[in-house]
Design a protein around this motif. Structure first.
Motif, PDB file in Angstrom:
ATOM      1  N   GLN A 106     -26.081  31.585  29.187  1.00  0.00           N
ATOM      2  CA  GLN A 106     -25.045  32.230  28.384  1.00  0.00           C
ATOM      3  C   GLN A 106     -25.620  33.041  27.238  1.00  0.00           C
ATOM      4  O   GLN A 106     -24.866  33.656  26.480  1.00  0.00           O
ATOM      5  CB  GLN A 106     -24.080  31.176  27.833  1.00  0.00           C
ATOM      6  CG  GLN A 106     -23.211  30.522  28.886  1.00  0.00           C
ATOM      7  CD  GLN A 106     -22.285  29.480  28.317  1.00  0.00           C
ATOM      8  OE1 GLN A 106     -22.636  28.743  27.392  1.00  0.00           O
ATOM      9  NE2 GLN A 106     -21.071  29.396  28.851  1.00  0.00           N
ATOM     10  N   ARG A 107     -26.941  33.043  27.133  1.00  0.00           N
ATOM     11  CA  ARG A 107     -27.577  33.805  26.060  1.00  0.00           C
ATOM     12  C   ARG A 107     -27.238  35.276  26.211  1.00  0.00           C
ATOM     13  O   ARG A 107     -27.378  35.831  27.308  1.00  0.00           O
ATOM     14  CB  ARG A 107     -29.093  33.612  26.099  1.00  0.00           C
ATOM     15  CG  ARG A 107     -29.839  34.128  24.867  1.00  0.00           C
ATOM     16  CD  ARG A 107     -31.334  33.978  25.062  1.00  0.00           C
ATOM     17  NE  ARG A 107     -31.728  32.595  25.266  1.00  0.00           N
ATOM     18  CZ  ARG A 107     -31.898  31.721  24.287  1.00  0.00           C
ATOM     19  NH1 ARG A 107     -31.703  32.085  23.040  1.00  0.00           N
ATOM     20  NH2 ARG A 107     -32.272  30.481  24.546  1.00  0.00           N
ATOM     21  N   THR A 109     -27.023  21.101  29.716  1.00  0.00           N
ATOM     22  CA  THR A 109     -26.562  21.904  28.578  1.00  0.00           C
ATOM     23  C   THR A 109     -27.585  22.952  28.190  1.00  0.00           C
ATOM     24  O   THR A 109     -27.233  24.098  27.867  1.00  0.00           O
ATOM     25  CB  THR A 109     -26.253  20.982  27.388  1.00  0.00           C
ATOM     26  OG1 THR A 109     -25.269  20.019  27.788  1.00  0.00           O
ATOM     27  CG2 THR A 109     -25.730  21.775  26.203  1.00  0.00           C
ATOM     28  N   TRP A 110     -28.861  22.574  28.212  1.00  0.00           N
ATOM     29  CA  TRP A 110     -29.881  23.524  27.774  1.00  0.00           C
ATOM     30  C   TRP A 110     -29.983  24.712  28.728  1.00  0.00           C
ATOM     31  O   TRP A 110     -30.224  25.851  28.296  1.00  0.00           O
ATOM     32  CB  TRP A 110     -31.232  22.838  27.606  1.00  0.00           C
ATOM     33  CG  TRP A 110     -31.898  22.387  28.876  1.00  0.00           C
ATOM     34  CD1 TRP A 110     -31.720  21.203  29.522  1.00  0.00           C
ATOM     35  CD2 TRP A 110     -32.864  23.127  29.645  1.00  0.00           C
ATOM     36  NE1 TRP A 110     -32.511  21.148  30.659  1.00  0.00           N
ATOM     37  CE2 TRP A 110     -33.220  22.303  30.742  1.00  0.00           C
ATOM     38  CE3 TRP A 110     -33.447  24.381  29.512  1.00  0.00           C
ATOM     39  CZ2 TRP A 110     -34.149  22.712  31.704  1.00  0.00           C
ATOM     40  CZ3 TRP A 110     -34.372  24.792  30.462  1.00  0.00           C
ATOM     41  CH2 TRP A 110     -34.714  23.964  31.543  1.00  0.00           C
ATOM     42  N   ARG A 149     -27.007  27.014  28.057  1.00  0.00           N
ATOM     43  CA  ARG A 149     -27.265  27.881  26.890  1.00  0.00           C
ATOM     44  C   ARG A 149     -28.133  29.067  27.273  1.00  0.00           C
ATOM     45  O   ARG A 149     -27.914  30.189  26.817  1.00  0.00           O
ATOM     46  CB  ARG A 149     -27.924  27.066  25.770  1.00  0.00           C
ATOM     47  CG  ARG A 149     -26.989  26.136  25.024  1.00  0.00           C
ATOM     48  CD  ARG A 149     -27.596  25.714  23.697  1.00  0.00           C
ATOM     49  NE  ARG A 149     -28.860  25.014  23.881  1.00  0.00           N
ATOM     50  CZ  ARG A 149     -28.988  23.689  23.949  1.00  0.00           C
ATOM     51  NH1 ARG A 149     -27.920  22.916  23.856  1.00  0.00           N
ATOM     52  NH2 ARG A 149     -30.172  23.132  24.115  1.00  0.00           N
TER      53      ARG A 149
END
Length: 303
Positions: free
Chosen positions: A198-199, A191-192, A195
């Motif tokens: 997708q930043r 997940t990290w 993220r």
């Protein structure tokens, strides 16, 4: 170096397809797609209705794979997007100059990224590349569509997703073999990391007109303004090369005493970071570019 047989490469292609990965032939001993490009498209067969790119023609069909790989010793490419993969490519700096070793390799950068996130190095299917780098394979859900990235996560860390291609284990180039060093199942993209990928891209930065202190000449000032503006306006995928070109263009003015080096370095550092490059990557590129340009430029009277 031992050359793989067509049978061994066919086996590698079928093994990748058995994992659900869409494969396509790469040129023998190379990394470029062996399928025809748009300019050479015959507009027949699969392309009767218009050119079909390699990403769309990649397949998991064993019959199609056997038909392709029995015609030659093709390396094996994996179309990451259709395969539901995101592959993190940990590269190694090319040792072309004495300063190249100053830059961290992709594995070091990725390890630091994991540490900053407070996360362990993820365990997943991993391939070692002939250069000494690594490909870390991850899956993503069908509703997620990520695209390639170039060093947006960290220096020498790229990703391959939709629009991307990786060389499969078992393929061989003149530099060596692509070898699976961890054959465990491919894990889901953490997940990290999702993220991070997708930043949103940094918003364009409005920069005030450059004012160069000291005894900089007018032409050096204009050149610096032009080149730093070009760096700030370059999109993902070409930013580092544009930074390198721009700094090289200014090196001659530094060598001729028309502008202080620290002014050039500071201006390009700001421009590179505004374009989305990592600070460390900017510093290494600027230093290498200026050193090369200063060392190789012609005398001012001969220019």
């Amino acid at each position: 170096m031992h050359q793989p047989t067509p049978a061994a490469l066919l086996s590698a292609a079928l093994a990748a397809a058995a994992r659900g990965w869409h494969v396509h032939p790469l040129r023998p001993g190379g990394k470029a797609p062996a399928l025809h490009g748009e300019h050479a498209c015959p507009h027949s067969g699969p392309c009767a209705g218009g050119h079909v790119k390699w990403e769309q023609r990649a397949t998991t069909d064993p019959d199609r794979i056997r038909a392709a790989w029995t015609t030659g010793p093709y390396n094996v490419g994996i179309a990451t997007g259709p395969s539901g993969l995101v592959v993190i490519d940990l590269d190694v700096p090319k040792q072309n100059g004495k300063n190249s070793s100053d830059a961290p390799c992709g594995a070091t950068s990725f390890s630091a990224l994991c540490e900053r996130a407070g996360q362990p190095w993820p365990t997943t299917y991993t391939v070692r590349t002939p250069s000494g780098g690594m490909h870390l394979y991850f899956t993503v859900g069908p509703g997620t569509q990520l695209h390639n990235s170039a060093r947006t996560l960290a220096p020498y860390v790229d990703t391959r997703a939709w629009g991307g291609n990786v060389v499969a284990a078992g393929s061989i180039t003149p530099q060596g073999v692509y070898e699976a060093i961890n054959r465990c199942p491919v894990t889901e993209l953490p997940t990290w990391l999702m993220r991070e990928l997708q930043r949103p891209a940094p918003a364009p930065v409005t920069v005030a007109p450059l004012i160069v202190p000291g005894a900089a000449t007018r032409r050096a000032t204009v050149a610096l303004e032009r080149e730093t503006a070009a760096v700030r306006g370059t999109g993902q995928g070409g930013r580092n090369n544009r930074l390198l070109e721009g700094a090289r263009a200014l090196g001659r003015f530094v060598a001729w005493g028309e502008i202080p080096r620290d002014v050039v370095e500071e201006a390009f550092q700001a421009a590179g970071e505004a374009a989305g490059l990592a600070p460390g990557e900017c510093r290494a590129t600027i230093r290498s570019a200026l050193d090369w340009s200063i060392r190789t430029c012609r005398p001012r009277d001969a220019a």
